[in-house]
Design a protein around this motif. Structure first.
Motif, short mmCIF file in Angstrom:
data_model
loop_
_atom_site.label_atom_id
_atom_site.label_comp_id
_atom_site.label_asym_id
_atom_site.label_seq_id
_atom_site.Cartn_x
_atom_site.Cartn_y
_atom_site.Cartn_z
N SER A 188 0.83 -1.20 0.00
CA SER A 188 0.00 0.00 0.00
C SER A 188 0.86 1.26 0.00
CB SER A 188 -0.92 -0.01 1.22
OG SER A 188 -1.72 1.15 1.26
N ILE A 189 1.91 1.25 0.82
CA ILE A 189 2.81 2.40 0.90
C ILE A 189 3.57 2.58 -0.41
CG2 ILE A 189 4.89 3.26 2.03
CD1 ILE A 189 3.85 1.91 4.61
N ALA A 190 4.07 1.48 -0.97
CA ALA A 190 4.82 1.56 -2.22
C ALA A 190 3.95 2.08 -3.36
CB ALA A 190 5.40 0.20 -2.58
N SER A 191 2.69 1.64 -3.41
CA SER A 191 1.77 2.10 -4.46
C SER A 191 1.54 3.60 -4.36
CB SER A 191 0.43 1.37 -4.35
OG SER A 191 0.58 -0.01 -4.53
N LYS A 192 1.35 4.08 -3.13
CA LYS A 192 1.13 5.52 -2.91
C LYS A 192 2.35 6.32 -3.34
CE LYS A 192 1.44 9.43 -0.30
NZ LYS A 192 2.64 10.24 -0.01
N ILE A 193 3.53 5.91 -2.90
CA ILE A 193 4.74 6.66 -3.22
C ILE A 193 5.01 6.64 -4.72
CG2 ILE A 193 7.24 6.71 -2.90
CD1 ILE A 193 6.82 5.72 -0.06
N ALA A 194 4.77 5.49 -5.36
CA ALA A 194 4.97 5.40 -6.80
C ALA A 194 4.08 6.38 -7.55
CB ALA A 194 4.71 3.98 -7.29
N ARG A 195 2.81 6.45 -7.17
CA ARG A 195 1.87 7.32 -7.88
C ARG A 195 2.16 8.79 -7.63
NH1 ARG A 195 -2.44 3.41 -6.39
NH2 ARG A 195 -3.02 2.33 -8.30
N THR A 196 2.26 9.17 -6.36
CA THR A 196 2.31 10.59 -6.03
C THR A 196 3.71 11.17 -6.07
OG1 THR A 196 2.48 10.15 -3.65
CG2 THR A 196 0.27 10.35 -4.58
N SER A 197 4.71 10.37 -5.75
CA SER A 197 6.08 10.90 -5.68
C SER A 197 6.88 10.59 -6.93
CB SER A 197 6.80 10.34 -4.44
OG SER A 197 6.12 10.72 -3.27
N LEU A 198 6.99 9.31 -7.29
CA LEU A 198 7.86 8.94 -8.41
C LEU A 198 7.24 9.32 -9.76
CD1 LEU A 198 10.33 7.71 -9.63
CD2 LEU A 198 9.40 5.43 -9.21
N ILE A 199 6.08 8.78 -10.05
CA ILE A 199 5.44 9.08 -11.34
C ILE A 199 5.06 10.55 -11.41
CG2 ILE A 199 3.43 8.60 -12.80
CD1 ILE A 199 3.56 5.72 -11.81
N GLY A 200 4.60 11.10 -10.30
CA GLY A 200 4.26 12.52 -10.27
C GLY A 200 5.45 13.39 -10.61
N ALA A 201 6.63 13.06 -10.08
CA ALA A 201 7.83 13.84 -10.37
C ALA A 201 8.24 13.73 -11.84
CB ALA A 201 8.97 13.36 -9.47
N ILE A 202 8.12 12.54 -12.39
CA ILE A 202 8.46 12.35 -13.80
C ILE A 202 7.52 13.14 -14.69
CG2 ILE A 202 8.61 10.65 -15.68
CD1 ILE A 202 9.41 8.58 -13.52
N ARG A 203 6.23 13.08 -14.40
CA ARG A 203 5.24 13.78 -15.22
C ARG A 203 5.41 15.29 -15.15
NH1 ARG A 203 0.59 11.76 -17.17
NH2 ARG A 203 -0.50 13.66 -16.56
N ARG A 204 5.72 15.82 -13.96
CA ARG A 204 5.89 17.27 -13.84
C ARG A 204 7.05 17.77 -14.70
NH1 ARG A 204 4.76 16.17 -8.48
NH2 ARG A 204 6.96 16.25 -7.86
N ARG A 205 8.05 16.96 -14.89
CA ARG A 205 9.21 17.35 -15.68
C ARG A 205 9.01 17.06 -17.16
NH1 ARG A 205 10.19 16.54 -10.68
NH2 ARG A 205 11.84 17.68 -9.58
N GLY A 206 8.36 15.98 -17.47
CA GLY A 206 8.02 15.68 -18.85
C GLY A 206 9.19 15.19 -19.68
N PRO A 207 8.92 14.83 -20.93
CA PRO A 207 9.99 14.30 -21.81
C PRO A 207 11.02 15.36 -22.18
CG PRO A 207 7.94 14.58 -23.02
CD PRO A 207 7.61 14.81 -21.59
#
Length: 301
Positions: A188-207
């Motif tokens: 549960s913790i890993a899913s939350k961190i992946a969505r909000t922290s890891l993927i969120g950080a990648i998306r904010r920066r973009g390709p």
């Protein structure tokens, strides 16, 4: 009520210092943390106190809204669930910021402290340790709210930090504490961190971001931490999220592979943004489909 103003100049660009200074000076049975530019709706503190004492609870998790009026639908609790919250079933990991009223001492948590020196995410370890401590939480969804102010022109949380700094909060989660959690809780913790922290950080920066050696290495280190925390967590991720996470682990510096993976994630169709790769995993409590259904059933606005 005694009101004291404390001054702190520790020279460290982290919100943890002032928060911990306030906690060190506090002597009451309960605490409430209010970030800069935020405020409470009228009567909130007294109402929360009535709830926490009447129910003999350890904490009241405040409903949160933006100053403009919109409700933030976290934690992702089950419909009509106000008490007897479960950290996994009610998605408490999605609301690690301490907003509401808390006992100053909670069994299984130890000292209530924010992680010193972090530019962001200083509340992640503390919030998770509280929610997964077995403490008794209340979530009065329709009660007075904690309000996120819009007046700050430059909130730290809105800045793009170097990814090593942005991901430090997950890297310093206490290893012994994590290992004492169940597999279900770590997932549960890993899913939350992946969505909000890891993927969120990648998306904010973009390709278009400069995915140079340090930035890509930080992404891969973060992805590795989550894999080590709960290897099965990606089963509950959407198809496009899972693909991006896989790409982050295998990308090499300077290639177009990772940039293309980010583009594909951004342009993914609705089905891959909602559903997992395998049909049965959509029933997982951590799946995006379950999260969306709960949000749809939450009629607050």
């Amino acid at each position: 009520m005694n009101l004291r103003f404390l001054h702190l100049n520790d020279g460290i660009p982290s919100p943890a210092g002032p928060k911990n200074a306030g906690l060190d000076a506090a002597t009451g049975t309960y605490m409430c943390m209010l970030d800069s530019d935020d405020y409470l709706e009228p009567g909130a503190l007294g109402w929360w106190y009535q709830q926490i004492t009447a129910e003999q609870a350890d904490a009241v998790i405040a409903p949160v809204r933006h100053e403009a009026g919109g409700i933030i639908k976290t934690p992702r609790a089950r419909p009509c669930r106000v008490r007897d919250l479960d950290p996994v079933k009610d998605g408490l990991a999605y609301a690690t910021s301490m907003r509401g009223l808390w006992k100053s001492s909670i069994d299984g948590v130890g000292d209530v402290r924010y992680v010193p020196g972090l530019s962001t995410g200083e509340d992640l370890a503390l919030g998770l340790q509280m929610y997964f401590s077995g403490a008794k939480f209340l979530f009065p969804k329709n009660g007075p709210a904690y309000v996120l102010g819009n007046s700050a022109e430059d909130r730290v949380t809105d800045r793009l930090l170097p990814l090593n700094d942005e991901f430090r909060a997950m890297a310093v989660l206490p290893e012994e504490w994590l290992q004492n959690l169940s597999v279900r809780q770590r997932k549960s913790i890993a899913s939350k961190i992946a969505r909000t922290s890891l993927i969120g950080a990648i998306r904010r920066r973009g390709p278009e971001h400069d995915w140079a050696c340090k930035e890509l290495a930080a992404v891969q280190a973060a992805a590795g931490i989550l894999e080590g925390m709960a290897p099965a967590y990606r089963r509950a991720m959407t198809a496009c999220d899972s693909k991006l996470l896989e790409s982050s682990l295998t990308a090499s510096e300077g290639s177009e592979f990772f940039r293309n993976a980010i583009k594909n994630h951004r342009d993914a169709n609705l089905v891959s943004k909602i559903f997992t790769r395998k049909l049965q995993h959509n029933l997982d409590v951590d799946s995006q489909l379950r999260q969306l259904l709960r949000a749809a059933l939450d009629r607050r606005s």
